[in-house]
Write an enzyme that holds these catalytic residues in place. Structure first.
Site, PDB file in Angstrom:
ATOM      1  N   GLY A 151       0.834  -1.194   0.000  1.00 30.13           N
ATOM      2  CA  GLY A 151       0.000   0.000   0.000  1.00 30.13           C
ATOM      3  C   GLY A 151       0.863   1.237   0.000  1.00 30.13           C
ATOM      4  O   GLY A 151       1.998   1.218  -0.466  1.00 30.13           O
ATOM      5  N   SER A 152       0.342   2.309   0.555  1.00 27.60           N
ATOM      6  CA  SER A 152       1.049   3.582   0.497  1.00 27.60           C
ATOM      7  C   SER A 152       2.223   3.612   1.472  1.00 27.60           C
ATOM      8  O   SER A 152       2.227   2.916   2.491  1.00 27.60           O
ATOM      9  CB  SER A 152       0.094   4.724   0.825  1.00 27.60           C
ATOM     10  OG  SER A 152      -0.238   4.671   2.197  1.00 27.60           O
ATOM     11  N   THR A 153       3.210   4.425   1.154  1.00 28.59           N
ATOM     12  CA  THR A 153       4.350   4.600   2.043  1.00 28.59           C
ATOM     13  C   THR A 153       3.899   5.188   3.377  1.00 28.59           C
ATOM     14  O   THR A 153       4.388   4.804   4.436  1.00 28.59           O
ATOM     15  CB  THR A 153       5.400   5.507   1.367  1.00 28.59           C
ATOM     16  OG1 THR A 153       5.951   4.791   0.256  1.00 28.59           O
ATOM     17  CG2 THR A 153       6.526   5.880   2.317  1.00 28.59           C
ATOM     18  N   GLU A 154       2.932   6.074   3.305  1.00 28.35           N
ATOM     19  CA  GLU A 154       2.419   6.714   4.521  1.00 28.35           C
ATOM     20  C   GLU A 154       1.904   5.671   5.513  1.00 28.35           C
ATOM     21  O   GLU A 154       2.282   5.662   6.687  1.00 28.35           O
ATOM     22  CB  GLU A 154       1.295   7.668   4.096  1.00 28.35           C
ATOM     23  CG  GLU A 154       0.757   8.529   5.194  1.00 28.35           C
ATOM     24  CD  GLU A 154      -0.523   9.248   4.748  1.00 28.35           C
ATOM     25  OE1 GLU A 154      -0.888   9.158   3.560  1.00 28.35           O
ATOM     26  OE2 GLU A 154      -1.157   9.866   5.614  1.00 28.35           O
ATOM     27  N   CYS A 175       2.268   0.827  -8.300  1.00 25.05           N
ATOM     28  CA  CYS A 175       3.296   1.411  -7.444  1.00 25.05           C
ATOM     29  C   CYS A 175       4.625   1.542  -8.196  1.00 25.05           C
ATOM     30  O   CYS A 175       5.409   2.429  -7.925  1.00 25.05           O
ATOM     31  CB  CYS A 175       3.476   0.587  -6.183  1.00 25.05           C
ATOM     32  SG  CYS A 175       3.625  -1.165  -6.499  1.00 25.05           S
ATOM     33  N   GLU A 200       4.038  10.568  -5.585  1.00 25.91           N
ATOM     34  CA  GLU A 200       3.324   9.540  -6.322  1.00 25.91           C
ATOM     35  C   GLU A 200       1.907  10.012  -6.620  1.00 25.91           C
ATOM     36  O   GLU A 200       1.152  10.330  -5.705  1.00 25.91           O
ATOM     37  CB  GLU A 200       3.297   8.259  -5.482  1.00 25.91           C
ATOM     38  CG  GLU A 200       2.802   7.059  -6.239  1.00 25.91           C
ATOM     39  CD  GLU A 200       2.885   5.787  -5.404  1.00 25.91           C
ATOM     40  OE1 GLU A 200       2.660   5.854  -4.186  1.00 25.91           O
ATOM     41  OE2 GLU A 200       3.170   4.725  -5.985  1.00 25.91           O
ATOM     42  N   GLY A 208       2.502   2.463   5.366  1.00 24.34           N
ATOM     43  CA  GLY A 208       3.605   1.547   5.650  1.00 24.34           C
ATOM     44  C   GLY A 208       4.432   2.009   6.840  1.00 24.34           C
ATOM     45  O   GLY A 208       4.819   1.217   7.700  1.00 24.34           O
ATOM     46  N   GLU A 259       5.567  -3.381   0.863  1.00 17.18           N
ATOM     47  CA  GLU A 259       5.658  -3.012  -0.558  1.00 17.18           C
ATOM     48  C   GLU A 259       4.936  -1.681  -0.682  1.00 17.18           C
ATOM     49  O   GLU A 259       3.711  -1.636  -0.649  1.00 17.18           O
ATOM     50  CB  GLU A 259       4.944  -4.044  -1.446  1.00 17.18           C
ATOM     51  CG  GLU A 259       5.519  -5.426  -1.385  1.00 17.18           C
ATOM     52  CD  GLU A 259       6.787  -5.584  -2.192  1.00 17.18           C
ATOM     53  OE1 GLU A 259       7.261  -4.578  -2.759  1.00 17.18           O
ATOM     54  OE2 GLU A 259       7.297  -6.709  -2.247  1.00 17.18           O
TER      55      GLU A 259
END
Lengths: 297, 482, 305
Positions: free
Chosen positions: B239-242, B295, B392, B244, B261
């Site tokens: 999912g999103s880095t945020e 992604c 992104e 994560g 990921e």
């Protein structure tokens, strides 16, 4: 003048950044004492700015070091072991001064040298072991190889003043990373002397940077530093592992804690520890398939 | 390009009938369909029509506990005890049934998520089935995967999947977890739960012991509960880095193993000696595949200045041939944006890009009246300092930057907190090896882009996450070595 | 054409790299288009109108060529409103026969020339061959390039030869056959296409039909892309003719998709696109009949000439 009456020259223990031996930019120091409580040296109490400088030096050295051939890195690790062998006596004396028995100190150094040799041998082998050619179902050649992560922060354990440093450093730089090491806080002398070994072992400046100082003060700065790709420590009570990981999470840092029980054991050295500090890169490229190689176009 | 007489493709819609979507879906816990403790359900919407497709159970803490408990029980009672070979045979079964129900899954995926039927039919579903097939074969061969080590299962894996490739990501998560002997609690993204729930049906049909795989549906809150659960040994998140980062923080100090990921801002680099027409195609595929909800999308295009003009012209012409519209139409190239919210995000980035002074170009195609759609577009005159080149967007928006030398483009490509993927287009082999080595990203597509295969490890450097999915390396996140 | 032959410039061969796998992936994408309903019917009609109905055999006789011409004029009279094919393609010796048989129709006569199919003769003979075909009444000339010279790196020779033949054609339109099955790689196909176009080809054509592989979608795509590059540079439209191996209407429709999405609708015209084929027409006719009558057809109901 007899040896008895001669005034001894004391050594100044400095930190090791970018292949130089500066004093901490903060000008601070703290006393290292022997078992009897007598001060045997004043070492640098590094600051966050020293951490910053060490990271910069490590980053600057990374491109060149990671680009060296595995063979060349192996030669250099072997050279470190050779030089350490020659400095055995000095480091042994320092260990003894900090409370170790002669037998324990000797074992510590011998294990350290052997560990360097172990990893020297791995420098050009782990890639073969952990790489793969992946049989993708399309007309592409696809392979995965390990690559160094970059700059690694290494927090030495509060025991094994030399073996702790080397057990962290060797798999790290064998794999092409550069690092900064925060030495054992109470017993940092062997680490500083080891920096002098490094400095005379063909290790390019900046590949290994060694700081002395207070773990509690500097750990957070290392864990939160955005240009440090990974942090490794050993399991030990003094470190707030949860807080360290929380700091690292701010930028998806790779955080590892290796079992302290393994430090002296065979398990304390392994190519899997090299691999902890490697990324896997997968590359695709098309493969031409034309008449003659089995197909028609 | 000059136009004379038009030959337009008549509509070629895939039938909705094979999807056979139920009116309501419960939670799949302990091999049974169970009503949510809260009794509440949320709607799943077809983003192409804004029509409600089904309602889906919302799992709360009690349900999460129940699911984890059943996974733990299944691990101790069944999964740990059966032989690895038998374990593998169950996974093979899942792969086969997915192949048999491929059409149903493809149509459902397209209706639920908005992606073109061509992609769900030709990519998502077969690749997902192949992933199970690949890992099934690993189950009894783990001793060969880790030289000099013994690999054993971790226990219960908690897994959270995103909405861009719902079934495929479920396969990426579940297949290696089962092959290595773990049991699973998986939460799909709330906008795209349907194919994962159908996968639960397949798992049931395959006769897996109850509780080995549990599917709980719900929003982010459900996922958060899963990551916090004390009896989980492993979290895998895509999912999103945020999010994560939040999960990494949540897991701090725990014994749970983690793979992430996360996001990306893939650099796609075109040198002047590249095979230009194939590079154009690679760029198109790199950014417009799955509406850009990828992604590893090649969202930062670096073109060598000497060919920038012709390259951009060709890109614009190619964008003009992309068909945007009904995802169920077999000719659609770009389907619906996954949700109203994502459409808003994309539109806001387009606004930001324009405000930053970049030149905007979009296809002149008509968009359907209903549903969430976005024209394929690109920005030229972009600099590293523009937000659209750094963040992104996760949509069909390409940013084009130019460069002059190899060193410059390497530096620019690496000038990002992300490190998931990159593309390199050049005729020079030695340059490919140099660039692909020096770019800090987990997947490099040389003279190609956006290719995936079960045998090929996928995952990021830096803030794009850690751990690999796929291939031999994809086993490691699910085992402990001794 | 003010009578001045173009001169060869080696620089046109710069930037001719082609990635084969990428070409194939793109070609497969065209085949994923689903052509149904009205667009299918429109497409099938277009295919018929673009066919160069071909007979190129040693055993060709006036009788055979006559029958083929009758077929060309009466594709399938049971279905009204069908277009006729674009041209009949024959050897030079048969041009006058075809010309006579097609009198009063819009169907063109195309003749192969230049020591077809191998091209292994002197320029003098090739030019004579060309002039003979044109004098006999050929509207179009399908020449072959000297593949031997091409492989030997004598690009200027290949170029000059095409330019000379073009001059000998006079008003006849020139199709240049690359014989891609002998060129080896797509890079070579692109190079040969570039030379042919620069030397004055009105059409570029894949194959003689005598060598396998003949036309394929990847090869045709590379040629279409070369035509596009020329169009970008000069604004001039060069035609394309895949020949050999296209015998099914579905495949022909996919070729049209490829042309449309590579060059645009402007090229969907017999002036700019042709199929070199002998059995394609009947398959298209069967499809048209199926669409019109609603049931599947048998070849027995479609004349073979």
């Amino acid at each position: 003048m007899s040896e008895q009456s001669r005034l001894e020259i004391w050594k100044t223990y400095k930190i090791y950044i970018g292949g130089q031996f500066p004093r901490t930019e903060s000008g601070r120091s703290y006393a290292v004492k022997n078992a009897a409580g007598k001060t045997i040296a004043n070492v640098c109490q590094s600051s966050r700015k020293d951490v910053r400088d060490a990271v910069s030096a490590a980053r600057a050295a990374w491109g060149g070091w990671s680009n060296r051939s595995g063979f060349n890195r192996g030669q250099i690790l072997y050279r470190i072991a050779e030089m350490l062998e020659g400095r055995k006596k000095q480091i042994k004396d320092e260990l003894i001064a900090q409370g170790y028995t002669s037998a324990v100190a000797t074992r510590e150094i011998n294990l350290s040298i052997d560990r360097l040799i172990y990893y020297a041998g791995w420098c050009d082998k782990y890639q073969s072991l952990f790489s793969s050619v992946n049989p993708v179902a399309s007309a592409h050649y696809n392979f995965s190889v390990p690559e160094p992560m970059g700059v690694v922060g290494l927090l030495a354990p509060q025991k094994a003043p030399l073996l702790g440093v080397i057990s962290l450093m060797a798999p790290c730089i064998a794999g092409g990373n550069t690092c900064l090491i925060l030495a054992n806080q109470e017993q940092p002398l062997a680490a500083v002397s080891f920096a002098e070994v490094l400095n005379s072992s063909d290790v390019p400046g900046g590949v290994v940077n060694i700081l002395t100082g207070y773990q509690e003060e500097l750990t957070d700065w290392i864990c939160a530093h955005l240009d440090v790709n990974a942090v490794v420590c050993y399991e030990q009570g003094e470190l707030d592992w949860q807080k360290m990981q929380e700091k690292g999470a701010s930028h998806v840092k790779r955080m590892f804690r290796w079992p302290a029980t393994q430090l002296y054991a065979q398990g304390g050295q392994s190519p899997y520890l090299i691999m902890d500090l490697q990324e896997i890169k997968t590359t695709w490229h098309p493969v031409q398939t034309i008449a003659g190689s089995g197909g028609a176009y | 390009m000059a136009k004379k007489k038009k030959w337009d493709y008549s509509p070629a819609p895939e039938s909705k009938q094979p999807a056979a979507i139920s009116r309501r879906y419960e939670l799949f816990i302990n091999g049974k369909w169970q009503q949510p403790t809260s009794g509440s359900y949320f709607s799943s919407i077809n983003p192409a029509t804004e029509e409600k497709l089904s309602e889906i159970a919302a799992a709360n803490e009690a349900d999460v506990n129940k699911a984890v408990q059943s996974a733990r029980l299944a691990y101790e009672k069944y999964w740990k005890k059966i032989t690895p070979a038998e374990r593998g045979k169950y996974i093979f079964r899942i792969a086969r049934i997915m192949q048999e129900r491929a059409r149903e899954l493809a149509v459902t995926e397209t209706m639920d998520g908005g992606k073109p039927i061509r992609e769900s039919r030709d990519f998502d579903i077969p690749t997902a089935a192949n992933h199970f097939f690949y890992y099934a074969g690993w189950a009894d061969k783990l001793d060969f995967a880790f030289p000099n080590k013994k690999a054993s299962a971790l226990g219960v894996a908690g897994q959270i999947t995103p909405w861009n490739f719902p079934l495929l990501m479920a396969a990426w998560k579940i297949a290696p977890a089962l092959a290595t002997g773990n049991t699973v609690v998986l939460k799909p993204a709330e906008t795209t739960s349907l194919t994962t729930l159908k996968l639960a049906e397949i798992i049931q049909e395959a006769d897996l012991p109850p509780g080995v795989v549990n599917i709980i549906t719900g929003a982010g809150q459900t996922g958060a509960l899963l990551t916090k659960h004390m009896d989980i040994n492993k979290i895998a998140f895509t999912g999103s880095t945020e999010v994560g980062k939040i999960i990494q923080r949540t897991l701090a100090g725990s014994q749970k193993k983690l793979t992430l990921e996360l996001g990306g801002k893939g650099a796609n680099i075109i040198f002047e000696d590249a095979p230009i027409d194939q590079a154009v195609e690679g760029v198109i595929n790199g950014i417009f595949f799955n509406q850009g909800h990828v992604c590893c999308a090649g969202s930062r295009l670096y073109v060598q200045e000497s060919i920038a003009k012709i390259f951009i012209k060709k890109l614009k012409d190619r964008i003009g041939t992309l068909l945007v519209g009904d995802p169920l139409d077999k000719n659609t190239d770009i389907g619906a944006i996954n949700s109203a919210q994502q459409l808003k995000t994309i539109q806001s980035y387009i606004k930001i890009g324009k405000a930053e002074g970049a030149s905007f170009y979009e296809s002149d195609c008509a968009l359907p009246k209903k549903g969430y759609f976005c024209r394929p577009s690109l920005f030229t005159n972009v600099a590293q300092s523009n937000r659209i080149a750094q963040e992104e967007i996760f949509g069909p928006v390409l940013c084009i930057l130019t460069f002059r030398t190899d060193d410059e483009v390497i530096e620019k490509a690496n000038n990002s907190p992300y490190g998931l993927s990159a593309g390199v287009w050049t005729d020079k082999g030695s340059r490919i090896f140099n660039i692909s080595k020096r770019i800090r990203a987990g997947v490099i597509w040389a003279n190609s882009y956006n290719l995936f295969d079960p045998t090929s490890p996928f995952g990021g450097y830096k803030e794009s996450g850690f751990g690999r999915e796929g291939g031999l390396q994809g086993l490691q996140p699910y085992v402990q070595l001794s | 054409m003010a009578g001045k032959k173009p001169a060869f410039n080696i620089q046109i061969l710069n930037h001719s790299t082609v990635e084969q796998t990428g070409v194939e992936e793109r070609a497969i994408r065209f085949t994923k288009r689903s052509i149904k309903g009205a667009s299918k019917m429109q497409g099938l009609h277009m295919v018929l109108s673009m066919i160069d109905l071909t007979t190129l055999e040693g055993k060709d006789t006036p009788g055979k060529v006559n029958q083929l011409c009758i077929k060309a004029r009466h594709l399938h009279d049971h279905i009204p409103g069908l277009p006729s094919v674009a041209a009949i393609c024959v050897y030079p010796s048969m041009v006058s026969v075809a010309k006579k048989a097609l009198q009063g129709s819009t169907i063109k006569v195309a003749s192969v020339a230049t020591a077809f199919p191998s091209g292994q003769s002197s320029l003098r003979i090739k030019l004579a061959d060309t002039r003979f075909a044109v004098e006999e009444g050929a509207d179009e000339v399908d020449m072959v390039i000297s593949r031997g010279k091409f492989h030997a790196g004598e690009y200027a020779y290949v170029f000059d030869e095409i330019a000379a033949v073009k001059e000998a054609c006079g008003k006849a339109r020139l199709k240049v056959i690359l014989e891609t099955g002998e060129l080896g790689t797509l890079d070579q196909v692109k190079k040969a296409s570039t030379i042919a176009i620069a030397a004055g080809a009105d059409f570029i054509k894949t194959s003689t039909g005598k060598i396998q592989p003949a036309a394929t979608m990847p090869v045709t795509l590379v040629m279409l892309e070369t035509i596009r590059d020329h169009f970008y540079k000069t604004g001039k439209k060069v035609g394309m003719k895949p020949a050999g191996g296209i015998s099914k209407s579905k495949l022909a429709l996919h070729y049209l998709v490829m042309v449309k999405e590579t060059l645009g609708d402007a090229w969907l015209d017999k002036q700019l696109f042709r199929f070199g084929a002998s059995s394609l027409a009947n398959d298209v006719l069967m499809q048209v009949a199926k669409e019109t009558l609603g049931h599947y057809q048998s070849p027995n109901y479609f004349s073979i000439d």
